[in-house]
Scaffold this motif. Structure first.
Motif, PDB file in Angstrom:
ATOM      1  N   TYR A   1       0.858  -1.183   0.000  1.00 21.63           N
ATOM      2  CA  TYR A   1       0.000   0.000   0.000  1.00 21.63           C
ATOM      3  C   TYR A   1       0.892   1.230   0.000  1.00 21.63           C
ATOM      4  CZ  TYR A   1      -3.524   3.381   1.328  1.00 21.63           C
ATOM      5  OH  TYR A   1      -4.371   4.462   1.337  1.00 21.63           O
ATOM      6  N   ILE A   2       0.624   2.118  -0.942  1.00 20.25           N
ATOM      7  CA  ILE A   2       1.311   3.406  -0.998  1.00 20.25           C
ATOM      8  C   ILE A   2       0.233   4.479  -0.989  1.00 20.25           C
ATOM      9  CG2 ILE A   2       2.789   4.927  -2.367  1.00 20.25           C
ATOM     10  CD1 ILE A   2       4.176   2.388  -3.416  1.00 20.25           C
ATOM     11  N   PRO A   3       0.223   5.354   0.020  1.00 21.30           N
ATOM     12  CA  PRO A   3      -0.838   6.359   0.104  1.00 21.30           C
ATOM     13  C   PRO A   3      -0.772   7.373  -1.033  1.00 21.30           C
ATOM     14  CG  PRO A   3       0.856   6.776   1.754  1.00 21.30           C
ATOM     15  CD  PRO A   3       1.214   5.482   1.085  1.00 21.30           C
ATOM     16  N   LEU A   4      -1.920   7.917  -1.343  1.00 18.88           N
ATOM     17  CA  LEU A   4      -1.999   9.000  -2.323  1.00 18.88           C
ATOM     18  C   LEU A   4      -1.608  10.290  -1.609  1.00 18.88           C
ATOM     19  CD1 LEU A   4      -5.377   7.986  -3.970  1.00 18.88           C
ATOM     20  CD2 LEU A   4      -3.069   7.625  -4.882  1.00 18.88           C
ATOM     21  N   ARG A   5      -0.536  10.885  -2.042  1.00 18.15           N
ATOM     22  CA  ARG A   5       0.054  12.037  -1.352  1.00 18.15           C
ATOM     23  C   ARG A   5      -0.931  13.180  -1.132  1.00 18.15           C
ATOM     24  NH1 ARG A   5       3.156  16.770  -3.055  1.00 18.15           N
ATOM     25  NH2 ARG A   5       2.688  16.174  -5.169  1.00 18.15           N
ATOM     26  N   LEU A   6      -1.655  13.566  -2.172  1.00 17.24           N
ATOM     27  CA  LEU A   6      -2.534  14.737  -2.059  1.00 17.24           C
ATOM     28  C   LEU A   6      -3.773  14.454  -1.222  1.00 17.24           C
ATOM     29  CD1 LEU A   6      -2.252  16.149  -5.682  1.00 17.24           C
ATOM     30  CD2 LEU A   6      -1.039  16.889  -3.625  1.00 17.24           C
TER      31      LEU A   6
ATOM     32  N   GLY B   1       3.141   9.483   5.301  1.00 18.26           N
ATOM     33  CA  GLY B   1       3.247   8.482   6.350  1.00 18.26           C
ATOM     34  C   GLY B   1       1.990   7.693   6.619  1.00 18.26           C
ATOM     35  N   LEU B   2       2.013   7.002   7.757  1.00 15.80           N
ATOM     36  CA  LEU B   2       0.901   6.145   8.151  1.00 15.80           C
ATOM     37  C   LEU B   2      -0.326   6.974   8.514  1.00 15.80           C
ATOM     38  CD1 LEU B   2       2.868   3.768  10.533  1.00 15.80           C
ATOM     39  CD2 LEU B   2       1.968   3.190   8.292  1.00 15.80           C
ATOM     40  N   SER B   3      -1.493   6.393   8.266  1.00  9.07           N
ATOM     41  CA  SER B   3      -2.741   7.021   8.696  1.00  9.07           C
ATOM     42  C   SER B   3      -3.635   5.954   9.302  1.00  9.07           C
ATOM     43  CB  SER B   3      -3.451   7.698   7.518  1.00  9.07           C
ATOM     44  OG  SER B   3      -3.982   6.726   6.632  1.00  9.07           O
ATOM     45  N   LYS B   4      -4.421   6.344  10.289  1.00 15.12           N
ATOM     46  CA  LYS B   4      -5.300   5.393  10.961  1.00 15.12           C
ATOM     47  C   LYS B   4      -6.336   4.825   9.993  1.00 15.12           C
ATOM     48  CE  LYS B   4      -4.702   7.226  15.602  1.00 15.12           C
ATOM     49  NZ  LYS B   4      -5.351   7.870  16.749  1.00 15.12           N
ATOM     50  N   ASP B   5      -6.852   5.651   9.086  1.00 11.25           N
ATOM     51  CA  ASP B   5      -7.846   5.160   8.123  1.00 11.25           C
ATOM     52  C   ASP B   5      -7.258   4.059   7.240  1.00 11.25           C
ATOM     53  OD1 ASP B   5      -9.818   6.865   9.063  1.00 11.25           O
ATOM     54  OD2 ASP B   5      -9.460   8.387   7.518  1.00 11.25           O
ATOM     55  N   ALA B   6      -6.057   4.275   6.734  1.00  9.70           N
ATOM     56  CA  ALA B   6      -5.412   3.265   5.890  1.00  9.70           C
ATOM     57  C   ALA B   6      -5.124   2.003   6.698  1.00  9.70           C
ATOM     58  CB  ALA B   6      -4.132   3.816   5.280  1.00  9.70           C
TER      59      ALA B   6
ATOM     60  N   CYS C   1       9.036   4.917   6.471  1.00  5.36           N
ATOM     61  CA  CYS C   1       8.152   5.684   7.343  1.00  5.36           C
ATOM     62  C   CYS C   1       7.885   4.864   8.606  1.00  5.36           C
ATOM     63  CB  CYS C   1       6.830   6.031   6.647  1.00  5.36           C
ATOM     64  SG  CYS C   1       5.823   4.616   6.166  1.00  5.36           S
ATOM     65  N   GLY C   2       7.326   5.512   9.602  1.00  2.00           N
ATOM     66  CA  GLY C   2       6.874   4.807  10.785  1.00  2.00           C
ATOM     67  C   GLY C   2       7.637   5.071  12.069  1.00  2.00           C
ATOM     68  N   VAL C   3       8.877   5.517  11.978  1.00  2.00           N
ATOM     69  CA  VAL C   3       9.680   5.653  13.192  1.00  2.00           C
ATOM     70  C   VAL C   3       9.168   6.776  14.095  1.00  2.00           C
ATOM     71  CG1 VAL C   3      11.500   7.240  12.413  1.00  2.00           C
ATOM     72  CG2 VAL C   3      12.037   5.414  14.047  1.00  2.00           C
TER      73      VAL C   3
ATOM     74  N   ILE D   1       0.901   3.645  15.075  1.00  2.00           N
ATOM     75  CA  ILE D   1       1.349   2.290  15.385  1.00  2.00           C
ATOM     76  C   ILE D   1       0.669   1.778  16.653  1.00  2.00           C
ATOM     77  CG2 ILE D   1       3.363   0.895  16.043  1.00  2.00           C
ATOM     78  CD1 ILE D   1       4.912   2.509  13.907  1.00  2.00           C
ATOM     79  N   THR D   2       0.441   2.654  17.599  1.00  2.00           N
ATOM     80  CA  THR D   2      -0.341   2.267  18.776  1.00  2.00           C
ATOM     81  C   THR D   2      -1.716   1.777  18.328  1.00  2.00           C
ATOM     82  OG1 THR D   2       0.830   3.840  20.191  1.00  2.00           O
ATOM     83  CG2 THR D   2      -1.353   3.092  20.943  1.00  2.00           C
ATOM     84  N   TYR D   3      -2.344   2.504  17.419  1.00  2.00           N
ATOM     85  CA  TYR D   3      -3.651   2.113  16.889  1.00  2.00           C
ATOM     86  C   TYR D   3      -3.562   0.770  16.157  1.00  2.00           C
ATOM     87  CZ  TYR D   3      -7.844   2.096  14.019  1.00  2.00           C
ATOM     88  OH  TYR D   3      -9.016   1.726  13.400  1.00  2.00           O
TER      89      TYR D   3
END
Length: 186
Positions: free
Chosen positions: A111-116, A121-126, A143-145, A151-153
Motif C-alpha cells: 500500500y502506498i498512500p496517495l500524497r494529495l 506516512g501512516l494514517s489510521k484510516d489506511a 516511514c513509521g519511526v 502504530i499504537t492504533y
C-alpha cells in the motif's frame, strides 16, 4: 526560508579518465567523481560491489526480532502488507521488499498512500482498511519511526508491526514489534 543549491564541480581530468578507462557515460563519471570516487579501482568496486564488503544487517537493532516476526507470520499462513511512502525511496523500497517476499513465497501485498489525499506516512484510516482486508503483519518502509499514535492504533486493532525507516528518531519509539533504523541511538 530560501535555500540555495551548492553545485559541486568535479575534476574534469578524473571524469575523463573514468569515461575512457571504463567506457561509461560522462554523466555517470561526473556523479562518481562528485561522490569522491575519482579513480578506476574505486569506481570498479563501487559499480561492481562484492557481498563481502557489505555490513552484516543483523548488527542493526531488532533485525533478528523482525525476521522472526515475518517468518512466524508466514508459518501461520497469514497475510503481510508493506506500507510504503510515496517518494522515490519509499516506492523503491516497497517494490524491492514486495518482489523479494513474493519470490520467497510470502502472502504479501503493498500500500502506498496517495500524497494529495492522504498526506505523508501512516494514517489510521489506511491502517484500519488494511486490517479489514485481513492482513496481520504491517511492515513499513521509509516511514513509521515517528508514527507513535498510528502504530499504537495498529497494535490495538491486532496488527503486528515491523518498522523499517531511515529518518531521524525521537526520544520515544513507537510500540512496534520491531524497529529497524540505522539512526537508532541504541
Amino acid at each position: 526560508m530560501r535555500k540555495e543549491w551548492l553545485l559541486l564541480k568535479p575534476d574534469d581530468e578524473a571524469v575523463n579518465r573514468l569515461v575512457e578507462f571504463m567506457g561509461i557515460d560522462q554523466f555517470l563519471a561526473r556523479l562518481l567523481v562528485t561522490r569522491g570516487i575519482d579513480n578506476e579501482v574505486e569506481a570498479m568496486k563501487f559499480l561492481n560491489p562484492d557481498k563481502t564488503v557489505l555490513h552484516d544487517s543483523f548488527l542493526l537493532r531488532d533485525m533478528p526480532l523482525a525476521v522472526r516476526t515475518i517468518i512466524e507470520t508466514r508459518e501461520r499462513k497469514e497475510s503481510i502488507v508493506i506500507f510504503g511512502d510515496y517518494d522515490v525511496d519509499g516506492v523503491t523500497s516497497t517494490a524491492l521488499l514486495y518482489l523479494a517476499m513474493k519470490r520467497m513465497g510470502f502472502d504479501v501485498s503493498y500500500y502506498i498512500p496517495l500524497r494529495l489525499e492522504e498526506g505523508y506516512g501512516l494514517s489510521k484510516d489506511a491502517i484500519k482498511d488494511l486490517r479489514d482486508q485481513g492482513h496481520s503483519l504491517l511492515i513499513t518502509v521509509d516511514c513509521g519511526v515517528t508514527s507513535f499514535d498510528e502504530i499504537t492504533y495498529a497494535k490495538e486493532i491486532g496488527f503486528n508491526v515491523v518498522v523499517t525507516d531511515h529518518h531521524e528518531v525521537k526520544d520515544v519509539l513507537p510500540p512496534a514489534d520491531a524497529i529497524i533504523n540505522p539512526k537508532r541511538p541504541d
